[in-house]
Design an enzyme around this catalytic site. Structure first.
Site, short mmCIF file in Angstrom:
data_model
loop_
_atom_site.label_atom_id
_atom_site.label_comp_id
_atom_site.label_asym_id
_atom_site.label_seq_id
_atom_site.Cartn_x
_atom_site.Cartn_y
_atom_site.Cartn_z
N ARG A 176 -7.48 14.88 12.81
CA ARG A 176 -7.41 15.93 11.80
C ARG A 176 -7.48 15.28 10.42
NH1 ARG A 176 -2.30 19.48 12.37
NH2 ARG A 176 -1.36 17.44 12.68
N ARG A 180 -8.27 20.95 1.84
CA ARG A 180 -7.64 22.07 1.15
C ARG A 180 -8.63 22.73 0.21
NH1 ARG A 180 -2.21 18.94 -0.91
NH2 ARG A 180 -1.26 18.56 1.13
N ARG A 254 -0.75 -4.55 12.77
CA ARG A 254 -1.38 -4.78 11.48
C ARG A 254 -0.28 -5.09 10.48
NH1 ARG A 254 -6.38 -6.18 10.66
NH2 ARG A 254 -6.58 -5.03 8.71
N ARG A 285 -5.20 -0.89 -2.04
CA ARG A 285 -4.68 -0.04 -3.11
C ARG A 285 -3.89 -0.85 -4.11
NH1 ARG A 285 0.02 3.68 -0.19
NH2 ARG A 285 1.20 2.00 0.78
N GLU A 310 -2.29 -4.41 -2.73
CA GLU A 310 -1.92 -4.40 -1.31
C GLU A 310 -3.13 -4.79 -0.46
OE1 GLU A 310 -0.63 -1.05 1.96
OE2 GLU A 310 0.44 -1.04 0.03
N TYR A 358 4.81 4.39 14.86
CA TYR A 358 4.84 4.56 13.41
C TYR A 358 5.78 5.71 13.06
CZ TYR A 358 3.72 5.45 8.61
OH TYR A 358 3.84 5.64 7.26
N ASP A 360 7.62 7.78 9.60
CA ASP A 360 8.01 7.98 8.21
C ASP A 360 9.52 7.84 8.13
OD1 ASP A 360 5.49 8.41 7.04
OD2 ASP A 360 5.47 10.50 7.72
#
Length: 372
Positions: A176, A180, A254, A285, A310, A358, A360
């Site tokens: 996905r 928007r 990674r 970034r 980074e 992973y 958050d």
């Protein structure tokens, strides 16, 4: 010798939050961490009066009001809103993909025009599949957003992140993509987001108030490896394969590294995060840490700023493991270790490294809250 209810290996968010609730219940805890400081990857280093996210940008976001109220009871959070910008060969695009992005890409000004352009861009990619499912990330992305967005904002950035061509990455990584059809640069859809006022160290210190801690202690090369001598229970947040001495083989990761420097200007790039999406820039970034906690005139009250480039790379021994490589081979290997973990008596495995998953930040805290 002091005996503990819990020996907790690792002082990141899982370990620190677990210690907080155990301590509140009157349990005696000891946290050990192999780093010289507490906090795991959310640790901040103060440079030139700026809280620098030493291990990469961490933005707290959640729609769980209970979690939000809990962390704010430890330290109040500010109103930082994550709105990254992408730089492709010097041209800037807003993220996530929204009407600002589509205007910058094609000059369209209405949702109807944007949708028509995306549908047109997707048509050839969908037709090329001839009814079959996308077999790799490149096919999947082209079918979702079309060629312009893919080649400008996804392809080379993703290849830098993963160190692999998009045609060699599984399609599920990008099942996905947020599209928007409104002018909204807020990256997250969550109800709440922000940064602890004064930095993440205040959150960690608040969670660990009254808890005994020891730094510069490697669990595997210390007396605590024989943990039953010291505690009734073990909470382990390190690498799951290392815990079992790599008996089934090593999991792939990674990792990222940072080049951090002080700039003699109050405002270097005007945003906390700018992604560099082309191969001709080696880093993924640039983070300007000031913008996480300083707004308006505050930015200019400090005449200097701190920026970090980074770099994403393949993990090698001695590096810090960051992101699990959730392909079929690694997931199969991780399942073997998870099965071993489930058989352990009085051992709790928690967090990104110990679960090979992973996370958050908010779901980690929510998970510990649910345990209590």
């Amino acid at each position: 010798m002091t005996h503990y209810d819990y020996l907790i290996v690792g002082s990141g968010l899982f370990g620190a939050t677990f210690a907080y609730f155990a301590h509140k219940q009157g349990k005696k805890c000891l946290i050990i961490d192999k780093r010289p400081q507490l906090g795991g990857n959310v640790y901040c280093e103060n440079i030139e009066g700026i809280n620098v996210h030493k291990y990469g940008a961490h933005i707290f976001h959640t729609s769980n009001k209970e979690v939000w109220d809990f962390v704010n009871s430890i330290v109040p959070f500010n109103r930082y809103t994550n709105s990254p910008v992408a730089n492709f060969h010097g041209r800037l695009y807003n993220l996530p993909f929204n009407m600002n992005t589509f205007y910058q890409m094609w000059g369209v000004t209405t949702p109807e025009e944007a949708k028509a352009k995306i549908d047109e861009q997707k048509r050839d990619a969908v037709a090329a599949l001839n009814g079959r499912e996308p077999q790799n990330l490149e096919e999947q992305a082209l079918c979702l957003v079309g060629k312009d967005i893919f080649y400008t904002l996804i392809k080379e950035y993703t290849e830098k992140q993963w160190g692999r061509k998009c045609t060699d990455l599984p399609a599920f990584i990008i099942k996905r993509l947020p599209v928007r059809l409104v002018f909204d640069n807020n990256y997250f859809n969550d109800s709440y987001q922000g940064i602890p006022i004064g930095g993440y160290n205040r959150l960690i210190n608040g969670l660990l108030e009254g808890v005994e801690t020891k730094t510069n202690v490697d669990f595997f090369n210390s007396e605590y490896h024989d943990w039953q001598k010291f505690a009734n229970n073990l909470v382990y947040t390190g690498r799951i394969d290392e815990f079992f001495d790599y008996k089934y083989g090593k999991l792939d990761w990674r990792t990222v590294s940072f080049k951090t420097r002080i700039e003699n200007t109050p405002n270097y790039q005007g945003n906390a995060v700018v992604n560099y999406t082309s191969h001709d820039v080696p880093y993924t970034r640039v983070i300007e840490h000031k913008h996480f906690e300083m707004f308006g005139q505050q930015v200019y009250d400090n005449p200097k700023t701190v920026v970090s480039e980074e770099y994403s790379t393949e993990y090698k021994e001695g590096m810090e493991p960051y992101y699990p490589v959730n392909d079929a081979a690694n997931n199969s290997l991780a399942d073997k270790y998870r099965a071993e973990a489930a058989q352990q008596q009085n051992v709790i495995f928690g967090g990104r490294l110990a679960e090979y998953k992973y996370y958050d930040m908010a779901p980690i805290i929510e998970k510990v809250m649910n345990m209590y």
